[in-house]
Design a protein around this motif. Structure first.
Motif, short mmCIF file in Angstrom:
data_model
loop_
_atom_site.label_atom_id
_atom_site.label_comp_id
_atom_site.label_asym_id
_atom_site.label_seq_id
_atom_site.Cartn_x
_atom_site.Cartn_y
_atom_site.Cartn_z
N GLU A 53 -9.76 -2.83 -29.72
CA GLU A 53 -10.24 -4.17 -29.39
C GLU A 53 -10.52 -4.30 -27.90
O GLU A 53 -11.56 -4.84 -27.49
CB GLU A 53 -9.21 -5.23 -29.81
CG GLU A 53 -8.98 -5.32 -31.32
CD GLU A 53 -8.04 -4.23 -31.82
OE1 GLU A 53 -7.45 -3.51 -30.96
OE2 GLU A 53 -7.90 -4.07 -33.04
N ARG A 113 -14.21 -4.87 -25.98
CA ARG A 113 -14.48 -5.96 -25.04
C ARG A 113 -14.96 -5.42 -23.70
O ARG A 113 -15.90 -5.97 -23.10
CB ARG A 113 -13.21 -6.81 -24.85
CG ARG A 113 -12.82 -7.66 -26.04
CD ARG A 113 -11.88 -8.78 -25.64
NE ARG A 113 -10.69 -8.29 -24.98
CZ ARG A 113 -9.57 -7.94 -25.61
NH1 ARG A 113 -9.51 -8.04 -26.93
NH2 ARG A 113 -8.52 -7.52 -24.95
N ASP A 125 -18.64 -6.02 -21.78
CA ASP A 125 -18.73 -6.49 -20.39
C ASP A 125 -19.55 -5.53 -19.53
O ASP A 125 -20.38 -5.95 -18.72
CB ASP A 125 -17.33 -6.65 -19.80
CG ASP A 125 -16.60 -7.86 -20.36
OD1 ASP A 125 -17.28 -8.79 -20.82
OD2 ASP A 125 -15.35 -7.86 -20.37
N ASP A 167 -15.28 -16.21 -30.05
CA ASP A 167 -14.71 -15.40 -28.97
C ASP A 167 -15.79 -14.72 -28.13
O ASP A 167 -15.75 -14.77 -26.89
CB ASP A 167 -13.74 -14.37 -29.54
CG ASP A 167 -12.44 -15.00 -30.00
OD1 ASP A 167 -12.21 -16.18 -29.67
OD2 ASP A 167 -11.64 -14.34 -30.70
N PRO A 168 -16.81 -14.04 -28.75
CA PRO A 168 -17.88 -13.47 -27.91
C PRO A 168 -18.63 -14.53 -27.11
O PRO A 168 -19.04 -14.28 -25.98
CB PRO A 168 -18.80 -12.80 -28.95
CG PRO A 168 -17.92 -12.49 -30.10
CD PRO A 168 -16.93 -13.62 -30.15
N VAL A 204 -16.49 -15.33 -24.10
CA VAL A 204 -16.52 -14.22 -23.14
C VAL A 204 -17.83 -14.22 -22.37
O VAL A 204 -17.85 -14.06 -21.14
CB VAL A 204 -16.30 -12.88 -23.88
CG1 VAL A 204 -16.55 -11.71 -22.93
CG2 VAL A 204 -14.88 -12.80 -24.44
#
Length: 469
Positions: free
Chosen positions: A138, A142, A146, A304-305, A308
């Motif tokens: 996970e 992420r 990024d 969540d994305p 972010v």
């Protein structure tokens, strides 16, 4: 992604700038990822409009844990590109890079291109580094997203995409050698201490304000403030929505996914008590469980994305704000140097007037009067010392005049580049907002379509329930 045939910037004419590369201006860049405008010409473009030489489409994929089971373990990422830029030796360069390589790239782009908005990297000081969970799938995913977004922003920048360091980042098979060469021989000359470095810090302090602000940059700063305020408000609201939907803490009383799960368990228990409608209630319980799972899936794949990306866009805006602040500092340097030059010139004229016997014509102020009295007490008020002081002031005036001229040219050039940077930032911001909101809308549509299918299947079953009263 590499296969996309649209969406970098719309209505942009891609032209070859007078850049540090020898290119054939007759070649018309073409390829996937860009919609070229045929309406614009060289005359139609303004002096501050950015000019692209071609396209660079990048992606980061396939995170792999290297040197596993050792203290030097790290994660490497496969970086890929598709380009028609003439500085690249191949249209499809690729390489494996670790996070420290991205850090080196970013730090030196900031150093080599101070007027460019260089996007920030994801923060390295994460809780995962303390708990030892930075190699979890996970976290690596992420981090990959990024880094992908970081390279995507660089690839959209007309100046950064043509950097020799960016080219080596994608192409070089001896990246460590290239890093050492870049450190030993930077692309620009090292700044040498000048007159501006010898001025007292009281002149160039953090509390000084630009006295003649440019309305264009005031409007830009106001726009950045409003944009960041909107992002912060949006992030706060969506964090609240996420917390009430799936905060991961069933005891908080605000976790809807947990509430639907508990309701499903209760309905299933009711089915055991009502033997005549056990089967329909079990179907209803399964639908509630499925709806709870859909909400959790939407949170993980959409909310969540989105959060972010929202936070990443906010940090990108902070980098843009830093460039605007640096432009103000360049103008402030020019204004403070001009004032310092004016003060030294007045002092030199005052001494000249005293020597020629016309001291009263200089408008002697209190500070000059006290200075003369102190010099008289020290015995340094004779003409010979004044002539020597004038000679030193003449030398300082010449240095200051050169420094003021340089500062003025630097300020003007930085202002012109900042105007181009704002246009590039607007293009990138619009493209990312379109992508971010599009993904959010797609996720919400998928969730509600799946939820509708689930509830439409259970409605006929519920309607067939007959209870004798």
């Amino acid at each position: 992604m590499l296969g996309d045939d649209e969406d970098v910037f719309d209505s942009v004419t891609w032209e070859s700038p007078s850049a540090p590369y020898d290119v054939d201006n007759t070649v018309q860049p073409s390829g996937p990822g860009f919609k070229q405008s045929t309406a614009g010409t060289d005359d139609a473009q303004g002096p501050h409009d950015p000019k692209w030489e071609g396209y660079l489409i990048t992606t980061v994929k396939d995170p792999v844990k290297e040197l596993a089971e050792t203290k030097d373990a790290y994660v490497s990422y496969l970086v890929l590109a598709k380009t028609n830029l003439p500085i690249f030796s191949t249209p499809n360069p690729s390489a494996r890079r670790r996070f420290q390589d991205f850090v080196f790239l970013r730090d030196h782009l900031v150093k080599d291109f101070p007027a460019c908005v260089v996007p920030a990297l994801p923060d390295k000081h994460r809780l995962e580094y303390l708990t030892g969970d930075r190699f979890s799938p996970e976290f690596m995913e992420r981090r990959r997203l990024d880094l992908h977004r970081f390279l995507e922003r660089i690839s959209r920048h007309p100046t950064l995409q043509r950097s020799t360091l960016v080219r080596a980042f994608f192409e070089s098979t001896e990246w460590h050698v290239h890093m050492h060469q870049h450190l030993a021989h930077p692309p620009g000359p090292e700044p040498t201490p000048g007159i501006i470095d010898n001025i007292s810090d009281t002149l160039l302090n953090a509390f000084a304000r630009v006295r003649k602000p440019d309305e264009r940059f005031l409007d830009m700063r106001e726009g950045v403030d409003k944009f960041e305020d909107g992002l912060v408000l949006c992030e706060r609201l969506w964090n609240r929505v996420r917390g009430r939907t799936n905060d991961g803490n069933p005891e908080s009383g605000e976790d809807l996914t947990a509430d639907y799960h508990d309701l499903a368990v209760a309905v299933q228990g009711l089915g055991f008590l009502e033997s005549g409608i056990t089967d329909p209630l079990n179907h209803f319980s399964n639908t509630l469980l499925e709806f709870s799972a859909l909400m959790r899936h939407k949170t993980q794949t959409t909310t969540d994305p989105f959060l972010v990306h929202l936070h990443s866009l906010l940090t990108y805006s902070h980098a843009n704000r830093a460039v605007l602040k640096l432009r103000d500092q360049k103008q402030l340097d020019f204004e403070e140097l001009s004032d310092y030059l004016s003060g030294v010139t007045i002092e030199r004229d005052r001494l000249s007037a005293i020597i020629s016997g016309h001291a009263g014509s200089t408008g002697l102020g209190l500070s000059a009067y006290l200075k003369d009295k102190v010099d008289a007490i020290r015995g340094a008020d004779d003409d010979r010392s004044r002539v020597e002081k004038m000679r030193k002031l003449d030398i300082k005036i010449k240095e200051l005049q050169d420094a003021v001229t340089t500062a003025h040219e630097t300020s003007d050039a930085f202002s012109d580049e900042t105007l181009r940077e704002q246009t590039v930032f607007q293009y990138t911001k619009e493209a990312e907002m379109k992508e971010m909101l599009g993904n959010l809308a797609d996720g919400e549509i998928e969730f509600y379509q799946s939820a509708m299918e689930e509830w439409e299947r259970i409605i006929p079953i519920i309607q067939r329930i007959r209870v004798d009263v």
